[in-house]
Design a protein around this motif. Structure first.
Motif: not given
Length: 244
Positions: A17-28, A85-91, A145-150
């Motif tokens: 699942e592709i990481a959303g824009i909101g998740e990437r912004i929050l991670a930043r 890591r907090v937002m559960k996304i990674r490259v 950038m993808v979500k890591t929780h799945p």
């Protein structure tokens, strides 16, 4: 839900699942907040009392830490910064492997365009307009950038035998690694979501070939075979751990 299909070196297609824009912004924002808090504490406790020369050196070091933060974190934390890591996304790499140093480096160098020259608009527009939500650095580096929780974790794949005298069916699993087992778990999760039996069949054949397993119980289908591999690997790994 927007997904990206990655074709791994084992010839298995895995959906992420592709990481959303909101998740990437929050991670930043989380990463920036860490730096701001650190710099404020450092300034009030140390910097304000420093001699001018030491102050200049300290500022240079702080700027360097900020500049190389993402590169160092992604290399050492498997494609994540603290915020990611907090937002559960990674490259991840689009070829299914862990990104190489050169890919992380290209992605980092393109930050000058994504966030610097274009004032963040390059990264935002590229992530919005590209099919896989890639910023310019991702396009150049062949990453996404993808979500890591799945993404399957070893802990979630643990099958605890009912008795300590459990006898593994396939002792050959000792040749596998954690990443191999995670991939098997991803295939199982992918099958549960898509009911694509081909990914299970292909993964089972790859594991049989890799471990040179020729004898499989006649009543065991490919899905049960993969589950047994995970169960045996978990048991053998647990038995191999030294007692604390």
């Amino acid at each position: 839900m927007q997904t990206i299909t990655v074709h791994t070196t084992q010839n298995i297609d895995i959906d992420y699942e592709i990481a959303g824009i909101g998740e990437r912004i929050l991670a930043r924002i989380i990463d920036y907040a860490i730096f701001i808090a650190f710099y404020l504490i450092l300034f009030f406790l140390v910097v304000s009392r420093m001699p001018k020369t030491v102050l200049i050196i300290t500022i240079i070091i702080m700027v360097a830490v900020f500049a190389f933060y993402d590169l160092v974190c992604e290399i050492t934390l498997n494609g994540q910064s603290v915020g990611k890591r907090v937002m559960k996304i990674r490259v991840i790499s689009l070829n299914g492997n862990r990104p190489r140093f050169s890919q992380y480096l290209l992605r980092w160098l393109m930050r000058m365009v994504d966030f610097g020259i274009t004032l963040n608009m390059g990264a935002l527009l590229s992530a919005l307009l590209t099919e896989n939500g890639q910023r310019l650095g991702d396009l150049v580096a062949g990453t996404a950038m993808v979500k890591t929780h799945p993404r399957t974790k070893i802990d979630s794949l643990t099958f605890r035998p009912a008795a300590d005298d459990y006898e593994p069916i396939f002792k050959e699993v000792a040749e596998l690694h954690d990443e191999d087992v995670r991939l098997i778990g991803d295939v199982i999760h992918n099958y549960v979501k898509t009911h694509n039996a081909m990914v299970v069949y292909t993964m089972a054949q790859k594991i049989k070939d890799h471990l040179k397993i020729s004898a499989v119980p006649s009543d065991m289908n490919d899905l049960q075979f993969l589950q047994a591999i995970i169960k045996d690997y978990t048991h053998i790994s647990a038995m191999a751990e030294p007692y604390q």
